[in-house]
Structure formats: structure tokens, C-alpha cells
Design a protein around this motif. Structure first.
Motif, PDB file in Angstrom:
ATOM      1  N   CYS A  17       0.862  -1.177   0.000  1.00 22.07           N
ATOM      2  CA  CYS A  17       0.000   0.000   0.000  1.00 22.07           C
ATOM      3  C   CYS A  17       0.902   1.230   0.000  1.00 22.07           C
ATOM      4  N   CYS A  20       0.083   3.121   3.868  1.00 21.67           N
ATOM      5  CA  CYS A  20       0.643   2.379   4.998  1.00 21.67           C
ATOM      6  C   CYS A  20       1.645   1.395   4.390  1.00 21.67           C
ATOM      7  N   CYS A  37      -4.766   1.049   0.244  1.00 16.61           N
ATOM      8  CA  CYS A  37      -5.481  -0.173   0.630  1.00 16.61           C
ATOM      9  C   CYS A  37      -6.821   0.128   1.307  1.00 16.61           C
ATOM     10  N   CYS A  40      -6.612   1.502   4.937  1.00 11.41           N
ATOM     11  CA  CYS A  40      -6.343   2.949   5.008  1.00 11.41           C
ATOM     12  C   CYS A  40      -7.625   3.733   4.753  1.00 11.41           C
ATOM     13  N   ARG A 315       0.203   4.818   9.335  1.00 12.26           N
ATOM     14  CA  ARG A 315      -1.032   5.504   8.949  1.00 12.26           C
ATOM     15  C   ARG A 315      -1.347   6.654   9.906  1.00 12.26           C
TER      16      ARG A 315
END
Ligand SMILES: [Zn+2]
Lengths: 346, 90
Positions: A17, A20, A37, A40, A315
Motif C-alpha cells: 500500500c 501504509c 489499501c 487505510c 497511517r
């Protein structure tokens, strides 16, 4: 390139991703057209509200502590203490910010590093904290770790967030902490979970007897018969649920809502005699079984058991993405993998 | 209610299962079957609070409210109608 020579966790061969660091090998993951993703995307609105929520939880903890401090017979809080930086920092917070009477409890799984024990002694001495270490007999721990090293006996939900070996250890830590709190009438039980390990919403929570009971039952049932009976004696006895139902503690994991900056935490801890370990792998600063636990999880499930936690931290902006990639996608320390494998005779 | 059930099923499947093709029974106990563990329950609570804008009190985090997709959906709809009633009363 011959695919058999590729490492299962090599980021150059994996799609990650872009926000993240979750990999394409993480079960059920989906990437959108921007390469972000579904996890997220799912977290976006909660993350936007996080600063206000954290402030709210800091107030909530202040209030909770004001209401219990000094009232219990022996200690205000029990701290599940590994000697690692997160639990050391949490302990420091409980002593220095809140001036609580704390009992630190270390679960010794027979793989605690000498550095961790040095740190435990230094920190508890510096902070003026009583400390006890609990170690079940090696033959039991050995068979439990051999079982969990060979098979993923726990549920998918558990394995998505931790290795089987770690899950077995964490089960011990959680139930011993709760059990001791109940037996000694300690109103708070504190954990050093990082901001990536558990959501803010659960950072201050009265333990729920019926939920714990059901959970422990599920855990016990996952274990093979050979260790079930022995293991059960470390869990909360059934009779406690009636006899001591008012003594179940409130769980707190303050790192979910205090500012979290690894470098600053290390500097503050070094001020009280804690030293960053050099002989453990990059993800755990205290357990010599960790590298092996990571290795077997990676080989079997094709994603790193810490990736969920570290992805959460990336994140949330408490860890730079490059550092997260470095932590998760570097090979395990082979000396430590071998050390644990030999000790477990696997 | 049907919409809630769908959202909850999707959340659980994405977050707690290895395989999306596994079908969860709406009455199945999520704790007994190990679909959700203790941390999972807390993540579920966080998701419900965020998605539906309701506050779940500590004492409401009990198996009766959260142990199956049906129980969860029923619990959320009750909380939502309570919220609407409270708003109307004010
Ligand atoms: Zn992501």
C-alpha cells in the motif's frame, strides 16, 4: 530470476500500500486505483477525529485516576512489564505524571534477554516500583512454544495481528495481570500497547468479566489436550467470576492517547538508566524468541506478524513509512532465529 | 437492519478472516468460533462507534450484544432508534 530464491518478505517483489505498508499478501487486502489499501480508506474518518479523541482520553484517565488513587489496600495499578521501551515508558508515566503505587509484573517466558532484565532492574529502581517476575516451568513453556511454532492453532483474527507464539505468550500476560489485580484488589491494570496495537476506544476500559470468560474458553479450546489442563491453571479460575466480580480491574494503555515519538521516548528512558538493546531484532527490544516467531509466521502465512501494528502506526503518522518498511521487510536476525530453534529443539 | 447486517458482515470478513469466501452464519457465535478475539471485539466496537455515530458504554460490551452478526445488528438498530427518540424529545 528463479522464484525459489526470492525471500517471501522482500519488498522489491511485493506490492505494498502506498500509504501504509500492508503487502498484497495480507489476507483480503484490496488496493484502489491510487494504490491505497481498503484498511487505510476504512480508517480515514477515524484518523481525522483522533486528535480530539486523544485529548478526551487524557482527561478521562486523569478523572479515573483521581477517583481510585490511594483507595486500594496495596497498589493503585499493576503494570504488565516486559522491560521494553513501550512498557518502560508507560511505567514512567504512571509514576512520574500520576504518582501511583505500582506493582510491575514481568512474565518470564524463558526467552527474556539479559538486557531486558538489566533494564527492568534499572527502571524499577529509578522509579521506586515493586517488581515481581513470574516464570512457569520450562518444560511447559517449551511444549507450548513447540506446538505454536509448528501449527497455527489460533483463529485467523488472532494470526492477522500476531504470530501464534506471541499470542500464546500474550494470553499468559493478560490473564496473569488480570488474575493478580483481582487477587490483590488492584483497580487499574496497565499495558504498554503501542498506538498501533489497539484502538483508542479501548484504551481505558473496565474489564468485562463475561467477555474475558468467553475469550479464555476459546483460547483454552484452541490448545491441544496435552497442555490444556496445565495451562488452565494460569487462567482466571471460574469461581472468580462470581466471587470477585467487583474486583475486575480497569485496563488502561495510555500510549494510545499520549504523544508517541520513539526517539523522544528512548531519550527520556535513557535518563532513568534504560539502555536500548542491541542484541534483539528490530521489532522487539526484549524477547529472544521474537525473531524465530516472526520467521515461522512469515514462512507459513507470507506476511510479517507485526505488519498490522506497524502499518497502523505509519497511517497514524507516529512512524515514518520508510522506517516501517525497514522494520518489517528486513530479514530476521538469523543468529536469534537459530538460538530459539536450538533451545526449542526444533 | 438489513443494511447494518451487510456492513457488519463485510467488516468482519475483511478484518478477521483469511478467506473472503467463507460464509458466516448470522447466528454463529463469533467468540466461541474464534472468529473474533478480545482485541477484535475492541476493533469492532471502534468500527461501530465510528460508522453509526453511537457511543457504546463499557458495560454494554457483552456477548449478548456483540456475539453474532444478528445480535450486533439488533443492538445497533436499538441504539440508533434510542438516539432518534432522544433527539425528538429534546
Ligand atoms: Zn494502506
Amino acid at each position: 530470476m528463479n522464484p525459489t530464491t526470492q525471500r517471501p518478505n522482500d519488498p522489491t517483489n511485493l506490492r505494498l500500500c502506498v500509504r501504509c505498508i500492508l503487502p498484497e499478501t495480507f489476507p483480503n487486502i484490496k488496493f484502489d486505483t491510487e494504490g491505497i489499501c481498503n484498511h487505510c480508506r476504512q480508517e480515514e474518518s477515524a484518523l481525522a477525529k483522533a486528535p480530539a479523541k486523544k485529548a478526551d482520553y487524557r482527561r478521562k484517565l486523569d478523572d479515573l485516576i483521581a477517583s481510585v488513587k490511594g483507595k486500594a489496600p496495596s497498589y493503585d495499578a499493576i503494570m504488565a512489564y516486559s522491560g521494553g521501551k513501550d512498557s518502560s515508558y508507560t511505567l514512567k508515566l504512571l509514576r512520574e505524571r500520576y504518582d501511583l503505587r505500582v506493582l510491575a509484573l514481568t512474565f518470564d517466558n524463558h526467552f527474556v534477554s539479559p538486557t531486558a532484565f538489566d533494564n527492568i532492574r534499572a527502571v524499577t529502581d529509578a522509579l521506586g516500583v515493586d517488581h515481581i517476575s513470574f516464570n512457569p516451568p520450562w518444560p511447559l513453556m517449551k511444549s507450548l512454544f513447540r506446538i505454536t511454532a509448528r501449527d497455527d492453532i489460533f483463529s485467523a483474527a488472532t494470526l492477522l495481528r500476531a504470530s501464534s507464539i506471541c499470542t500464546a505468550c500474550i494470553a499468559f500476560v493478560k490473564s496473569l495481570t488480570a488474575k493478580t489485580a483481582i487477587e490483590m484488589s488492584i483497580p487499574l491494570s496497565a499495558f504498554g500497547w503501542s498506538p498501533g496495537q489497539a484502538p483508542i476506544q479501548s484504551a481505558i476500559m473496565k474489564t468485562n468479566a463475561s467477555l474475558i470468560r468467553q475469550n479464555q474458553k476459546a483460547l483454552i479450546n484452541s490448545l491441544p489436550d496435552t497442555v490444556q489442563v496445565q495451562m488452565k491453571s494460569y487462567f482466571i479460575p471460574d469461581i472468580y467470576y462470581d466471587l470477585y466480580k467487583d474486583r475486575f480491574p480497569t485496563n488502561v494503555h495510555p500510549l494510545a492517547f499520549f504523544d508517541y515519538d520513539e526517539e523522544r521516548i528512548k531519550i527520556e528512558l535513557e535518563g532513568i538508566g534504560w539502555k536500548a538493546p542491541t542484541n534483539t531484532d528490530t521489532n522487539s527490544t526484549n524477547c529472544l524468541l521474537n525473531a524465530y516467531a516472526n520467521q515461522v509466521h512469515l514462512e507459513r502465512l507470507k506476511f510479517h506478524p507485526y505488519v498490522w501494528e506497524i502499518a497502523n502506526m505509519v497511517r497514524q503518522g507516529v512512524m515514518p513509512r520508510a522506517e516501517g518498511i525497514e522494520k518489517i521487510y528486513s530479514p530476521q536476525n538469523s543468529e536469534q532465529v537459530e538460538y530459539a530453534r536450538k533451545k526449542l529443539e526444533l | 437492519m438489513e443494511q447494518i447486517r451487510k456492513q457488519i458482515t463485510e467488516f468482519i470478513t475483511t478484518n478477521f478472516l483469511f478467506d473472503e469466501s467463507i460464509t458466516l452464519g448470522v447466528e454463529d457465535s463469533l467468540l466461541d468460533t474464534g472468529v473474533i478475539d478480545s482485541t477484535g471485539v475492541l476493533e469492532l466496537v471502534a468500527f461501530i462507534e465510528e460508522t453509526y455515530g453511537i457511543k457504546i458504554e463499557d458495560e454494554e460490551i457483552v456477548p449478548e450484544n456483540l456475539d453474532s452478526i444478528n445480535n450486533i445488528s439488533l443492538y445497533i438498530s436499538q441504539k440508533l432508534s434510542q438516539l432518534t427518540a432522544d433527539k425528538a424529545a429534546n
